[in-house]
Scaffold this motif. Sequence first.
Motif, short mmCIF file in Angstrom:
data_model
loop_
_atom_site.label_atom_id
_atom_site.label_comp_id
_atom_site.label_asym_id
_atom_site.label_seq_id
_atom_site.Cartn_x
_atom_site.Cartn_y
_atom_site.Cartn_z
N THR A 1 0.84 -1.20 0.00
CA THR A 1 0.00 0.00 0.00
C THR A 1 0.88 1.25 0.00
OG1 THR A 1 -1.82 -1.09 1.15
CG2 THR A 1 -1.78 1.31 1.21
N ILE A 2 0.63 2.12 -0.98
CA ILE A 2 1.38 3.36 -1.13
C ILE A 2 0.46 4.53 -0.76
CG2 ILE A 2 2.62 4.86 -2.75
CD1 ILE A 2 3.14 2.37 -4.47
N ALA A 3 0.88 5.34 0.19
CA ALA A 3 0.16 6.58 0.52
C ALA A 3 0.71 7.69 -0.37
CB ALA A 3 0.33 6.93 1.98
N ILE A 4 -0.19 8.48 -0.95
CA ILE A 4 0.21 9.53 -1.90
C ILE A 4 -0.36 10.87 -1.45
CG2 ILE A 4 0.17 10.26 -4.31
CD1 ILE A 4 -0.71 7.23 -4.87
N LEU A 5 0.51 11.86 -1.37
CA LEU A 5 0.09 13.24 -1.12
C LEU A 5 0.81 14.15 -2.11
CD1 LEU A 5 0.10 13.60 2.78
CD2 LEU A 5 -1.87 13.83 1.27
N GLY A 6 0.11 15.15 -2.58
CA GLY A 6 0.71 16.08 -3.52
C GLY A 6 0.36 17.52 -3.18
N ASP A 7 1.17 18.43 -3.67
CA ASP A 7 0.88 19.86 -3.58
C ASP A 7 0.46 20.26 -2.17
OD1 ASP A 7 0.94 20.74 -6.62
OD2 ASP A 7 -0.10 18.82 -6.52
N LEU A 8 1.32 19.99 -1.21
CA LEU A 8 1.02 20.37 0.17
C LEU A 8 0.84 21.88 0.28
CD1 LEU A 8 2.08 17.43 0.55
CD2 LEU A 8 3.10 18.20 2.69
N HIS A 9 1.64 22.63 -0.45
CA HIS A 9 1.56 24.10 -0.44
C HIS A 9 1.38 24.64 0.97
CE1 HIS A 9 1.83 24.72 -4.70
NE2 HIS A 9 0.75 24.00 -4.96
N ILE A 10 2.29 24.22 1.84
CA ILE A 10 2.21 24.65 3.24
C ILE A 10 2.46 26.16 3.31
CG2 ILE A 10 3.26 24.38 5.52
CD1 ILE A 10 3.87 21.47 4.70
N GLY A 11 1.54 26.82 3.96
CA GLY A 11 1.57 28.29 4.00
C GLY A 11 0.42 28.90 3.24
#
Length: 306
Positions: free
Chosen positions: A78-88
Amino acid sequence: MMFEKLFAKTTLTKFQLIVYPTCVLLGVFILIQSHPFVQIVFCVLMILSLLWSVLVEPRLFVIRRHTVQVSSLSTEITIAILGDLHIGSPYISLSTAKRRLEEVLVHQPDVLVLVGDYVVQGVLGGKPVPIEDIAMMLDAIDIPCVAIIGNHDNREGHQRVLRAFEKTNVILLDNTSQTMILGQQQITFVGLADESTDEPKPTDAYPSTKPNHPLIALAHDPATWLREMPYPADVCLSGHTHAGQIRFPVFGALILPGKSPLKWSYGWSKTNAGPLYVTSGLGTSIAPIRFNAPPEGVLLTLKPQS
C-alpha cells in the motif's frame, strides 16, 4: 502579453479565450431574459457556491482508496500519496499538514510518496513557510518516504531544496531512481525533474532495463508523461493540477497549469508511459478556492495479478 503568458504556461487556447467569455455572456443574456424567480434562485446558488468554494471545501480532506493489479508483484503493498502540500497557503499551516499526514498514516501504508510542491508563493491570504521547516516535519515520518521536486519548490531555489532534504531521511528523487524492499517485496521508484522549471531526463532516471519487480514513476506535472519514456511503468503518479481547483459538473476542469491534456486533470488516465493517477493535492495556489475538487490523500494498494 498577459494572454501570451497564459497560452505558454497553461492549457488555455485562443479558441477557448473566445468561447468561454462568449458562453458567459450568453448565459447572462438568458438570465436577464428569464423570470425573476429564476434570477433569484440563480443568484442564491452562486453565492452559496462561492461561500462553499472559499470557506468550506478547501478545509476538507478526503481519503481515497484505489487498487491496481501488478503482474510482477508477489505480495500486497500500500502506497500513501500526497501532492501539492503548499504549506503556508490558506487553511494549510505546518500543523494542519502534519495532521493530514497523520490521518493518512494511521492506515499503516508501507511507503509514503510525495509528488512535489511543498511550499507556496503568491497565493492570496497565504504566508510562506521555509522549506527547511517543512523538510524537518517530513523527517519525523516513521515509514519510508519518497519525494520529488515541484515547480514552486524550484522557485525557492533548487539547491536550497536539495540541502533541506539532505538533512532528513526522505528519499528525494531528482532524475534518479531508488530500489527498496517493502516487507519482502522489491520495488523501484523513479523520480523525474519538474517539467516547467527544470528538465526531466527519463534516460537518466529510469534503470537501463525494466526490473522484474514493480516500478512506480513520479513526475510533478502530468505533462511530463507526454514525453517518450524508456519503457512503461507499472504506475505513474503526478500532482500539479490541483484537479483544476474548480471542476464544473459534466465538464470538469476548464483550464490547467502546464500543458497536460484536460482529461489528465485528475484521477486515472491511460498514457504511453503507463497508467497515470493525478491527485488533487492538499493546498491551493493563486486563489484559496476549490469547487468539486476537494483536497485528498490517496491510499493505492498494489496487488499481485490473479
